[in-house]
Scaffold this motif. Structure first.
Motif, PDB file in Angstrom:
ATOM      1  N   THR A  79       0.836  -1.198   0.000  1.00 45.27           N
ATOM      2  CA  THR A  79       0.000   0.000   0.000  1.00 45.27           C
ATOM      3  C   THR A  79       0.872   1.249   0.000  1.00 45.27           C
ATOM      4  O   THR A  79       0.584   2.222  -0.709  1.00 45.27           O
ATOM      5  N   LEU A  80       1.927   1.221   0.794  1.00 47.40           N
ATOM      6  CA  LEU A  80       2.862   2.346   0.857  1.00 47.40           C
ATOM      7  C   LEU A  80       3.512   2.589  -0.509  1.00 47.40           C
ATOM      8  O   LEU A  80       3.614   3.731  -0.968  1.00 47.40           O
ATOM      9  N   THR A  81       3.932   1.518  -1.171  1.00 44.58           N
ATOM     10  CA  THR A  81       4.535   1.638  -2.502  1.00 44.58           C
ATOM     11  C   THR A  81       3.548   2.256  -3.489  1.00 44.58           C
ATOM     12  O   THR A  81       3.901   3.160  -4.254  1.00 44.58           O
ATOM     13  N   THR A  82       2.297   1.786  -3.438  1.00 45.91           N
ATOM     14  CA  THR A  82       1.270   2.314  -4.341  1.00 45.91           C
ATOM     15  C   THR A  82       0.998   3.791  -4.080  1.00 45.91           C
ATOM     16  O   THR A  82       0.877   4.591  -5.024  1.00 45.91           O
ATOM     17  N   LEU A  88       4.017  10.436  -6.853  1.00 45.25           N
ATOM     18  CA  LEU A  88       4.997  10.818  -7.882  1.00 45.25           C
ATOM     19  C   LEU A  88       4.294  11.147  -9.195  1.00 45.25           C
ATOM     20  O   LEU A  88       4.688  12.080  -9.903  1.00 45.25           O
ATOM     21  N   ALA A  89       3.261  10.377  -9.511  1.00 39.51           N
ATOM     22  CA  ALA A  89       2.539  10.617 -10.764  1.00 39.51           C
ATOM     23  C   ALA A  89       1.789  11.940 -10.741  1.00 39.51           C
ATOM     24  O   ALA A  89       1.588  12.567 -11.792  1.00 39.51           O
ATOM     25  N   SER A  90       1.382  12.386  -9.559  1.00 44.09           N
ATOM     26  CA  SER A  90       0.616  13.637  -9.473  1.00 44.09           C
ATOM     27  C   SER A  90       1.511  14.880  -9.443  1.00 44.09           C
ATOM     28  O   SER A  90       1.001  16.004  -9.532  1.00 44.09           O
ATOM     29  N   GLN A  91       2.819  14.708  -9.330  1.00 47.77           N
ATOM     30  CA  GLN A  91       3.751  15.848  -9.296  1.00 47.77           C
ATOM     31  C   GLN A  91       4.015  16.357 -10.718  1.00 47.77           C
ATOM     32  O   GLN A  91       4.389  15.580 -11.597  1.00 47.77           O
ATOM     33  N   PRO A  92       3.844  17.655 -10.948  1.00 49.67           N
ATOM     34  CA  PRO A  92       4.145  18.186 -12.290  1.00 49.67           C
ATOM     35  C   PRO A  92       5.661  18.205 -12.521  1.00 49.67           C
ATOM     36  O   PRO A  92       6.441  18.502 -11.630  1.00 49.67           O
ATOM     37  N   GLY A  93       6.038  17.816 -13.711  1.00 52.89           N
ATOM     38  CA  GLY A  93       7.458  17.857 -14.073  1.00 52.89           C
ATOM     39  C   GLY A  93       8.208  16.584 -13.719  1.00 52.89           C
ATOM     40  O   GLY A  93       9.409  16.501 -13.961  1.00 52.89           O
ATOM     41  N   GLY A 106       8.166   0.622   6.252  1.00 52.88           N
ATOM     42  CA  GLY A 106       8.156   2.075   6.377  1.00 52.88           C
ATOM     43  C   GLY A 106       9.323   2.781   5.726  1.00 52.88           C
ATOM     44  O   GLY A 106       9.357   3.999   5.647  1.00 52.88           O
ATOM     45  N   GLU A 107      10.309   2.045   5.250  1.00 52.30           N
ATOM     46  CA  GLU A 107      11.460   2.641   4.576  1.00 52.30           C
ATOM     47  C   GLU A 107      11.231   2.572   3.070  1.00 52.30           C
ATOM     48  O   GLU A 107      10.982   1.498   2.519  1.00 52.30           O
ATOM     49  N   VAL A 108      11.295   3.710   2.406  1.00 55.76           N
ATOM     50  CA  VAL A 108      11.053   3.790   0.966  1.00 55.76           C
ATOM     51  C   VAL A 108      12.369   4.056   0.260  1.00 55.76           C
ATOM     52  O   VAL A 108      13.142   4.921   0.672  1.00 55.76           O
ATOM     53  N   ARG A 109      12.612   3.305  -0.801  1.00 55.13           N
ATOM     54  CA  ARG A 109      13.830   3.472  -1.603  1.00 55.13           C
ATOM     55  C   ARG A 109      13.415   3.910  -2.998  1.00 55.13           C
ATOM     56  O   ARG A 109      12.633   3.229  -3.659  1.00 55.13           O
ATOM     57  N   LEU A 110      13.940   5.032  -3.419  1.00 56.57           N
ATOM     58  CA  LEU A 110      13.704   5.538  -4.773  1.00 56.57           C
ATOM     59  C   LEU A 110      14.955   5.281  -5.597  1.00 56.57           C
ATOM     60  O   LEU A 110      16.049   5.702  -5.226  1.00 56.57           O
ATOM     61  N   SER A 111      14.794   4.586  -6.710  1.00 59.25           N
ATOM     62  CA  SER A 111      15.936   4.317  -7.583  1.00 59.25           C
ATOM     63  C   SER A 111      15.510   4.556  -9.022  1.00 59.25           C
ATOM     64  O   SER A 111      14.328   4.661  -9.327  1.00 59.25           O
ATOM     65  N   GLY A 112      16.457   4.640  -9.888  1.00 61.45           N
ATOM     66  CA  GLY A 112      16.175   4.906 -11.298  1.00 61.45           C
ATOM     67  C   GLY A 112      16.836   6.191 -11.735  1.00 61.45           C
ATOM     68  O   GLY A 112      17.915   6.539 -11.244  1.00 61.45           O
ATOM     69  N   PHE A 113      16.160   6.921 -12.627  1.00 63.29           N
ATOM     70  CA  PHE A 113      16.765   8.119 -13.207  1.00 63.29           C
ATOM     71  C   PHE A 113      15.849   9.326 -13.053  1.00 63.29           C
ATOM     72  O   PHE A 113      14.626   9.216 -13.123  1.00 63.29           O
ATOM     73  N   ALA A 114      16.468  10.490 -12.848  1.00 65.00           N
ATOM     74  CA  ALA A 114      15.770  11.771 -12.810  1.00 65.00           C
ATOM     75  C   ALA A 114      16.437  12.681 -13.839  1.00 65.00           C
ATOM     76  O   ALA A 114      17.649  12.609 -14.073  1.00 65.00           O
ATOM     77  N   ALA A 126       7.970  14.265  -2.434  1.00 65.02           N
ATOM     78  CA  ALA A 126       6.669  13.620  -2.640  1.00 65.02           C
ATOM     79  C   ALA A 126       6.579  12.324  -1.839  1.00 65.02           C
ATOM     80  O   ALA A 126       5.529  12.000  -1.268  1.00 65.02           O
ATOM     81  N   ALA A 127       7.663  11.572  -1.765  1.00 69.81           N
ATOM     82  CA  ALA A 127       7.664  10.320  -1.000  1.00 69.81           C
ATOM     83  C   ALA A 127       7.553  10.596   0.492  1.00 69.81           C
ATOM     84  O   ALA A 127       6.845   9.891   1.212  1.00 69.81           O
ATOM     85  N   ARG A 128       8.234  11.629   0.979  1.00 68.58           N
ATOM     86  CA  ARG A 128       8.186  11.966   2.406  1.00 68.58           C
ATOM     87  C   ARG A 128       6.799  12.449   2.833  1.00 68.58           C
ATOM     88  O   ARG A 128       6.438  12.327   4.000  1.00 68.58           O
ATOM     89  N   SER A 129       6.021  12.984   1.907  1.00 71.63           N
ATOM     90  CA  SER A 129       4.705  13.532   2.257  1.00 71.63           C
ATOM     91  C   SER A 129       3.657  12.449   2.506  1.00 71.63           C
ATOM     92  O   SER A 129       2.588  12.731   3.035  1.00 71.63           O
ATOM     93  N   ILE A 130       3.957  11.196   2.195  1.00 69.38           N
ATOM     94  CA  ILE A 130       2.993  10.099   2.359  1.00 69.38           C
ATOM     95  C   ILE A 130       2.992   9.629   3.813  1.00 69.38           C
ATOM     96  O   ILE A 130       4.048   9.439   4.427  1.00 69.38           O
ATOM     97  N   THR A 131       1.796   9.441   4.367  1.00 68.78           N
ATOM     98  CA  THR A 131       1.646   8.939   5.738  1.00 68.78           C
ATOM     99  C   THR A 131       2.157   7.504   5.810  1.00 68.78           C
ATOM    100  O   THR A 131       1.810   6.667   4.973  1.00 68.78           O
ATOM    101  N   GLY A 132       2.970   7.211   6.809  1.00 71.23           N
ATOM    102  CA  GLY A 132       3.525   5.869   6.995  1.00 71.23           C
ATOM    103  C   GLY A 132       4.963   5.748   6.554  1.00 71.23           C
ATOM    104  O   GLY A 132       5.623   4.759   6.860  1.00 71.23           O
ATOM    105  N   VAL A 133       5.465   6.711   5.821  1.00 69.97           N
ATOM    106  CA  VAL A 133       6.861   6.687   5.369  1.00 69.97           C
ATOM    107  C   VAL A 133       7.737   7.171   6.517  1.00 69.97           C
ATOM    108  O   VAL A 133       7.567   8.274   7.021  1.00 69.97           O
TER     109      VAL A 133
END
Length: 143
Positions: A79-82, A88-93, A106-114, A126-133
């Motif tokens: 649920t946290l991943t979703t 992230l999808a709702s963020q412009p840009g 409760g630990e979220v890992r963001l990987s890939g490219f920006a 955006a990831a920090r703003s989610i409840t439970g992270v």
């Protein structure tokens, strides 16, 4: 003395003590022969057999312990991943297709490219703003 032994044998003839009594050597050296059934019964009630059975029962009981994490933890991580992906999808840009999201306890890992360092910071915010992270690990690489 022999008369006494014979009377003892008659007294124990119909009891379960009879097989144990006959299995021990007598003082006079005469050990009566046991039938196959009596020998099998003595083997089943020997202390070694009983102890082995108890150890086997404990091993079987311990082997059935479930070591997988509870379903509620797995569900909350998915649920946290979703939730992070939808944020992230709702963020412009931001291009969420280039960003992988993994969550565990409760630990979220963001990987890939920006595309830029600014875009990577937006993704982390955006990831920090989610409840439970609890923690966000930023493993994003700038293209």
């Amino acid at each position: 003395m022999q008369q006494r032994n014979k009377s003892l044998l008659r007294a124990f003839a119909n009891s379960s003590v009879y097989t144990v009594f006959l299995s021990w050597p007598h003082r006079c050296g005469n050990t009566p022969r046991l039938s196959n059934e009596e020998r099998a019964m003595n083997n089943l009630t020997s202390p070694t057999t009983v102890l082995s059975g108890m150890v086997l029962a404990m091993l079987v009981a311990c082997a059935s312990v479930d070591v997988s994490p509870p379903a509620s933890v797995e569900m909350s991580d998915s649920t946290l991943t979703t939730n992070v992906r939808s944020s992230l999808a709702s963020q412009p840009g931001l291009n969420p297709a280039d960003i992988m999201v993994e969550a565990y306890d409760g630990e979220v890992r963001l990987s890939g490219f920006a595309a830029s360092a600014d875009e990577a910071e937006k993704a982390v915010a955006a990831a920090r703003s989610i409840t439970g992270v609890k923690v966000v690990r930023n493993d994003l690489k700038v293209k």
